[in-house]
Design a protein around this motif. Structure first.
Motif, PDB file in Angstrom:
ATOM      1  N   SER A 145      23.888 -34.216 -27.119  1.00  0.00           N
ATOM      2  CA  SER A 145      24.311 -33.214 -27.724  1.00  0.00           C
ATOM      3  C   SER A 145      24.354 -31.919 -27.036  1.00  0.00           C
ATOM      4  N   LYS A 146      25.216 -30.990 -27.571  1.00  0.00           N
ATOM      5  CA  LYS A 146      25.474 -29.492 -26.999  1.00  0.00           C
ATOM      6  C   LYS A 146      24.156 -28.728 -27.236  1.00  0.00           C
ATOM      7  N   TYR A 147      23.378 -29.168 -27.878  1.00  0.00           N
ATOM      8  CA  TYR A 147      21.911 -28.515 -28.178  1.00  0.00           C
ATOM      9  C   TYR A 147      20.655 -29.167 -27.874  1.00  0.00           C
ATOM     10  N   LYS A 148      21.087 -30.135 -26.733  1.00  0.00           N
ATOM     11  CA  LYS A 148      19.990 -30.793 -26.235  1.00  0.00           C
ATOM     12  C   LYS A 148      18.486 -30.192 -25.673  1.00  0.00           C
ATOM     13  N   ASN A 149      18.841 -28.878 -25.013  1.00  0.00           N
ATOM     14  CA  ASN A 149      17.997 -28.113 -24.797  1.00  0.00           C
ATOM     15  C   ASN A 149      17.143 -27.476 -25.628  1.00  0.00           C
ATOM     16  N   ASP A 150      17.422 -27.428 -26.814  1.00  0.00           N
ATOM     17  CA  ASP A 150      16.909 -27.021 -28.045  1.00  0.00           C
ATOM     18  C   ASP A 150      16.219 -27.951 -29.033  1.00  0.00           C
ATOM     19  N   ILE A 151      16.394 -29.108 -28.780  1.00  0.00           N
ATOM     20  CA  ILE A 151      16.011 -30.347 -29.644  1.00  0.00           C
ATOM     21  C   ILE A 151      14.714 -30.738 -29.294  1.00  0.00           C
ATOM     22  N   VAL A 152      13.727 -31.005 -30.011  1.00  0.00           N
ATOM     23  CA  VAL A 152      12.384 -31.894 -29.814  1.00  0.00           C
ATOM     24  C   VAL A 152      12.798 -33.040 -30.838  1.00  0.00           C
ATOM     25  N   LEU A 153      12.602 -34.065 -30.108  1.00  0.00           N
ATOM     26  CA  LEU A 153      12.543 -35.682 -30.738  1.00  0.00           C
ATOM     27  C   LEU A 153      11.416 -36.032 -31.089  1.00  0.00           C
ATOM     28  N   TYR A 154      11.185 -36.417 -32.366  1.00  0.00           N
ATOM     29  CA  TYR A 154       9.787 -36.988 -32.636  1.00  0.00           C
ATOM     30  C   TYR A 154      10.310 -38.413 -33.653  1.00  0.00           C
ATOM     31  N   LEU A 155       9.650 -39.413 -32.700  1.00  0.00           N
ATOM     32  CA  LEU A 155       9.891 -40.863 -33.208  1.00  0.00           C
ATOM     33  C   LEU A 155       8.509 -41.189 -33.577  1.00  0.00           C
ATOM     34  N   ALA A 156       8.379 -41.274 -34.880  1.00  0.00           N
ATOM     35  CA  ALA A 156       7.040 -41.647 -35.657  1.00  0.00           C
ATOM     36  C   ALA A 156       6.977 -43.323 -35.801  1.00  0.00           C
ATOM     37  N   GLY A 157       5.974 -43.866 -35.302  1.00  0.00           N
ATOM     38  CA  GLY A 157       6.125 -45.342 -35.404  1.00  0.00           C
ATOM     39  C   GLY A 157       5.157 -45.928 -34.354  1.00  0.00           C
ATOM     40  N   GLN A 158       5.279 -47.340 -34.093  1.00  0.00           N
ATOM     41  CA  GLN A 158       4.636 -47.846 -33.241  1.00  0.00           C
ATOM     42  C   GLN A 158       5.337 -49.419 -32.923  1.00  0.00           C
ATOM     43  N   GLY A 159       5.135 -49.892 -31.813  1.00  0.00           N
ATOM     44  CA  GLY A 159       5.765 -51.403 -31.712  1.00  0.00           C
ATOM     45  C   GLY A 159       5.923 -51.386 -30.292  1.00  0.00           C
ATOM     46  N   PRO A 160       6.484 -52.656 -30.092  1.00  0.00           N
ATOM     47  CA  PRO A 160       6.658 -53.368 -28.527  1.00  0.00           C
ATOM     48  C   PRO A 160       7.562 -52.595 -27.457  1.00  0.00           C
ATOM     49  N   LEU A 161       8.366 -51.849 -27.938  1.00  0.00           N
ATOM     50  CA  LEU A 161       9.267 -51.144 -27.231  1.00  0.00           C
ATOM     51  C   LEU A 161       8.785 -49.589 -26.855  1.00  0.00           C
ATOM     52  N   LYS A 162       7.615 -49.130 -27.210  1.00  0.00           N
ATOM     53  CA  LYS A 162       7.377 -48.014 -26.859  1.00  0.00           C
ATOM     54  C   LYS A 162       7.262 -47.611 -25.227  1.00  0.00           C
ATOM     55  N   THR A 163       6.914 -48.321 -24.544  1.00  0.00           N
ATOM     56  CA  THR A 163       7.027 -48.151 -23.157  1.00  0.00           C
ATOM     57  C   THR A 163       8.306 -48.057 -22.827  1.00  0.00           C
ATOM     58  N   ALA A 164       9.526 -48.866 -23.068  1.00  0.00           N
ATOM     59  CA  ALA A 164      10.899 -48.694 -22.754  1.00  0.00           C
ATOM     60  C   ALA A 164      11.389 -47.315 -23.323  1.00  0.00           C
ATOM     61  N   TYR A 165      10.987 -46.884 -24.656  1.00  0.00           N
ATOM     62  CA  TYR A 165      11.339 -45.843 -25.047  1.00  0.00           C
ATOM     63  C   TYR A 165      10.738 -44.631 -24.591  1.00  0.00           C
ATOM     64  N   GLU A 166       9.406 -44.695 -23.936  1.00  0.00           N
ATOM     65  CA  GLU A 166       9.018 -43.563 -23.426  1.00  0.00           C
ATOM     66  C   GLU A 166       9.706 -43.139 -21.894  1.00  0.00           C
ATOM     67  N   LYS A 167      10.074 -44.211 -21.388  1.00  0.00           N
ATOM     68  CA  LYS A 167      10.953 -44.205 -20.186  1.00  0.00           C
ATOM     69  C   LYS A 167      12.420 -43.565 -20.484  1.00  0.00           C
ATOM     70  N   GLN A 168      12.884 -44.053 -21.453  1.00  0.00           N
ATOM     71  CA  GLN A 168      14.305 -43.345 -21.718  1.00  0.00           C
ATOM     72  C   GLN A 168      14.271 -42.056 -22.131  1.00  0.00           C
ATOM     73  N   CYS A 169      12.964 -41.626 -22.612  1.00  0.00           N
ATOM     74  CA  CYS A 169      12.820 -40.191 -23.219  1.00  0.00           C
ATOM     75  C   CYS A 169      12.330 -39.096 -21.838  1.00  0.00           C
ATOM     76  N   ALA A 170      12.119 -39.902 -20.814  1.00  0.00           N
ATOM     77  CA  ALA A 170      11.719 -39.137 -19.804  1.00  0.00           C
ATOM     78  C   ALA A 170      12.517 -37.737 -19.289  1.00  0.00           C
ATOM     79  N   ASP A 171      13.957 -38.200 -19.105  1.00  0.00           N
ATOM     80  CA  ASP A 171      14.704 -36.871 -18.848  1.00  0.00           C
ATOM     81  C   ASP A 171      15.313 -36.014 -19.747  1.00  0.00           C
TER      82      ASP A 171
END
Length: 377
Positions: A222-248
């Motif tokens: 997104s052109k606005y990535k510096n202004d966006i906060v992403l909220y993923l509400a939930g739980q499940g087996p891919l949490k660790t993978a998504y945390e790593k993907q969100c790290a940057d």
């Protein structure tokens, strides 16, 4: 009527099927019916409790999905069915099948609900796009459970068409699971962490078919990535993978399971809702989001019913395309006045799916099955 709802998991609110059953029970009770459930857990006045069934090898994965299976108990199920005027089976596993067969044995009317999409099962082991496996699972559900009921509750027309395609012989009734009456347009002051940010929300299990990975990549594009906060509400087996993907991501993403009250407050603060799922029978969370006044952006997947809620192409993107999703996100960010107008249009659209009206349709299906069963006896 004395209505028995049969499903593996009823206590707790960690998945959509459980939530739908609890809401249906509450609404049926409010309009004067007597409702009990047959499910895993301890027995109580309104519940016939069954032992937990541990699935060898797959038990950890099942638990990560926030789910449990119930073990059959023929004597207790006979007691539960004997109490009921009608049995409604909400999951197509061993407990549900035992209820359907016991109802047939006792001559009691019985209906079924198709809430478990085969893709929901197989995405967790990377077979969610393997059509021979998916087709075989539809056939297995049909032969194991659904051939034993006449009426099948389908939460969306999409799943009705899938059942017809897979040669289900029962009469499919398309009835939404419904949005509760208190879920309405509302706005809340943003928490300090989001006050000067664009808050984008998605709600759903962290599992393969939900495709939170596509949304994470879209925010990065997104052109606005510096202004966006992403909220993923939930739980499940891919949490660790998504945390790593969100790290940057420029702003730290939030990943957390929320109660209904917490989720409603989050919807009241958010700017956009995204539903990126490849496979979905209805998507209650998306319905609650636009009922609360959020413009949704939805993956236009043929195996998902959620695209039916999009009012125009601005709320649809090609499934799996993070580039197109980023473009749609940017367009809505750049047109705040149009987004504000459409928030009210979407909130009004939610009145088509109110829980009370949907429950009355369920009651009509139950009454039709009682009449059909009596005529066949």
């Amino acid at each position: 009527m004395n209505i028995l709802l049969v499903l593996d998991q009823f206590d707790g609110a960690t998945n959509g099927n459980t939530n739908s059953a609890r809401r249906l029970m509450n609404e049926l009770t409010q309009i004067g019916h007597c409702v009990r459930v047959a499910a895993q857990g301890e027995s109580r006045e309104d519940k016939y409790g069954f032992p937990i069934y541990h699935l060898p090898l797959f038990d950890p994965l099942v638990r990560q999905q926030g789910f449990v299976f119930a073990k059959r108990d023929a004597e207790k199920m006979a007691q539960a069915v004997a109490w009921a005027d009608i049995v409604h089976v909400m999951m197509p596993f061993a407990l549900g099948r035992s209820a359907a067969l016991e109802a047939k044995k006792q001559g009691k009317p019985c209906t079924g609900a198709f809430h478990i999409q085969p893709e929901n099962i197989w995405y967790s082991v990377h077979l969610g796009t393997c059509m021979p496996v998916i087709n075989l699972t539809y056939a297995a559900f049909r032969e194991y459970m659904f051939k034993h009921v006449h009426y099948i509750h389908c939460p969306s027309n999409m799943i009705k068409l899938q059942l017809e395609k897979h040669h289900y012989k029962g009469e499919c009734r398309v009835i939404s699971n419904g949005i509760e009456s208190d879920v309405r347009y509302h706005k809340c002051p943003k928490d300090p962490a989001y006050e000067k940010k664009i808050l984008i929300v998605m709600c759903g299990r962290y599992s393969g078919e939900k495709r939170q990975d596509v949304l994470i990549d879209a925010v990065k594009k997104s052109k606005y990535k510096n202004d966006i906060v992403l909220y993923l509400a939930g739980q499940g087996p891919l949490k660790t993978a998504y945390e790593k993907q969100c790290a940057d991501l420029p702003n730290k993403a939030v990943m957390k399971f929320l109660s209904k009250a917490e989720l409603m407050r989050l919807f009241g603060q958010a700017d956009l809702y995204v539903h990126a799922s490849d496979a979905e029978i209805e998507a209650l969370s998306c319905m609650e989001a636009f009922a609360s006044g959020l413009v949704p952006i939805i993956a236009n997947s043929e195996r998902s019913a959620t695209p039916q809620f999009a009012l125009d192409d601005r709320s649809l993107f090609t499934p799996g395309s993070s580039t197109e999703l980023a473009q749609k996100i940017d367009w809505w960010i750049e047109h705040p006045e149009e987004r504000k107008r459409m928030e009210h249009v979407y909130a009004a659209e939610a009145d088509k799916y109110r829980l009370h009206d949907c429950t009355l349709q369920m009651v009509q299906m139950f009454q039709d099955e009682i009449k059909r069963n009596a005529a066949a006896s």
